[in-house]
Design a protein around this motif. Structure first.
Motif, mmCIF file in Angstrom:
data_model
loop_
_atom_site.group_PDB
_atom_site.id
_atom_site.type_symbol
_atom_site.label_atom_id
_atom_site.label_comp_id
_atom_site.label_asym_id
_atom_site.label_seq_id
_atom_site.Cartn_x
_atom_site.Cartn_y
_atom_site.Cartn_z
ATOM 1 N N TYR A 72 0.805 -1.297 0.039
ATOM 2 C CA TYR A 72 0.113 -0.115 -0.060
ATOM 3 C C TYR A 72 0.997 1.258 0.010
ATOM 4 C CZ TYR A 72 -3.436 -3.433 1.189
ATOM 5 O OH TYR A 72 -4.250 -4.391 1.254
ATOM 6 N N LEU A 75 2.206 3.474 3.302
ATOM 7 C CA LEU A 75 1.678 2.705 4.239
ATOM 8 C C LEU A 75 2.797 1.643 4.742
ATOM 9 C CD1 LEU A 75 -2.081 1.800 4.274
ATOM 10 C CD2 LEU A 75 -1.133 3.763 5.126
ATOM 11 N N GLU A 76 2.998 1.429 5.897
ATOM 12 C CA GLU A 76 4.220 0.454 6.356
ATOM 13 C C GLU A 76 3.559 -0.434 7.248
ATOM 14 O OE1 GLU A 76 7.531 0.787 6.805
ATOM 15 O OE2 GLU A 76 7.685 2.474 5.233
ATOM 16 N N LEU A 77 3.894 -1.815 7.089
ATOM 17 C CA LEU A 77 3.478 -2.988 7.675
ATOM 18 C C LEU A 77 3.754 -2.933 9.232
ATOM 19 C CD1 LEU A 77 2.006 -5.336 7.786
ATOM 20 C CD2 LEU A 77 4.039 -6.700 7.313
ATOM 21 N N SER A 78 2.962 -2.792 10.051
ATOM 22 C CA SER A 78 3.432 -2.576 11.398
ATOM 23 C C SER A 78 3.176 -3.408 12.343
ATOM 24 C CB SER A 78 2.825 -1.069 12.256
ATOM 25 O OG SER A 78 1.420 -1.323 11.900
ATOM 26 N N TYR A 79 2.099 -4.601 11.909
ATOM 27 C CA TYR A 79 1.869 -5.662 12.841
ATOM 28 C C TYR A 79 1.391 -6.845 11.724
ATOM 29 C CZ TYR A 79 -0.953 -8.451 16.288
ATOM 30 O OH TYR A 79 -1.373 -9.306 17.085
ATOM 31 N N SER A 80 1.908 -8.007 12.129
ATOM 32 C CA SER A 80 1.418 -9.133 11.291
ATOM 33 C C SER A 80 1.135 -10.433 12.109
ATOM 34 C CB SER A 80 2.662 -9.466 10.194
ATOM 35 O OG SER A 80 2.382 -10.466 9.464
#
Lengths: 130, 129
Positions: A72, A75-80
């Motif tokens: 995205y 947007l940063e991936l902050s939780y997975s």
């Protein structure tokens, strides 16, 4: 309402790196046997008809699905909690599966395979009197 | 048994590991910046009509039902896919403008985009000299 849901999430890579591509996961499956066919359901979220391959080699049926990880803008991936990667799972078929008439459909991230059974080949041996 | 699963070894190992997941189904991924967030959840095979997405302040609630139509008269040989209704509450990094939330479900993946509420955004305070 939140009844318990039986979850067996297989969310750990089967193969860490395959051909330099993303990780590979084994999809969860249900298998049913009816009188004249088997049904295999496999959860492959993110997969479409065009990104899944089902192959039969000898008596091994293989499911392979490709998933592109989404990005995205800004947007940063902050939780997975789950990894995104390809799917792979293989099954050995018994002799009574009609390999030429297997049907496969993908809908809402679930693959459905219908595997008809072959007619049992009965052969009557005539016993002749001497 | 008519099917022999080649991956049985790894299932037995993962079966142990996955026991703790029961209260956290479905798993999510959170993407964010200061202005907005996107939550992804893998919910393959659910009826889209049963998906219910609600947002209150900084809490996102996902509900859905996953019911597999069992072939008539069929015997179950293997059952690994989760089934039933589930509810998942996700704490978001900020309060969200609930009027602007957008959710879509495609190929078994639920994607919810959540813009940060205007009143929650950081404001710069002018320093008077």
């Amino acid at each position: 309402m939140s009844t318990a849901i039986e979850t067996k999430q297989e969310n750990t890579p089967v193969v860490e790196q395959r051909e330099g591509r993303s990780r590979v996961y084994a999809p969860a499956v249900d298998i049913y046997e009816a009188n004249d066919h088997f049904v295999v359901l496999a959860d492959v979220p993110g997969v479409t008809e065009s990104s899944i391959d089902i192959t039969i080699e000898k008596n091994v049926l293989t499911i392979e699905g490709k998933v592109e990880e989404k990005h995205y803008d800004g947007l940063e991936l902050s939780y997975s909690e789950f990894g995104v990667g390809d799917y792979y799972r293989a099954f050995t078929l018994s002799d009574d599966v009609d390999r030429d008439n297997i049907q496969a459909t993908v809908s809402q991230g679930t693959l459905r395979l219908k595997l008809p059974k072959t007619e049992p080949s009965k052969k009557k041996i005539t016993v002749s009197a001497e | 048994m008519f099917f022999t699963d080649l991956d049985r070894w790894h299932r037995s190992v993962l079966g142990e590991l996955s026991r703790g997941f029961q209260r956290t189904y479905p798993g999510i991924r959170l993407y964010q910046n200061n202005e907005r967030a996107t939550v992804l959840a893998e919910v393959p095979g659910v009826n889209p009509d049963t998906i219910d997405v609600t947002v209150q302040d900084d809490q996102l609630t996902l509900k859905a039902e996953k019911n597999t139509e069992k072939p008539e008269g069929a015997r179950e040989i293997r059952s690994e896919r989760p089934e039933g209704s589930f509810t998942r509450v996700v704490s978001l990094p900020f309060r969200v403008d609930s009027n602007q939330v957008n959710a879509k479900y495609s190929n078994g993946v639920l994607e919810v985009s959540l813009p940060r509420a205007e009143e929650d955004k950081p404001r710069k305070i002018a320093v008077a000299s």
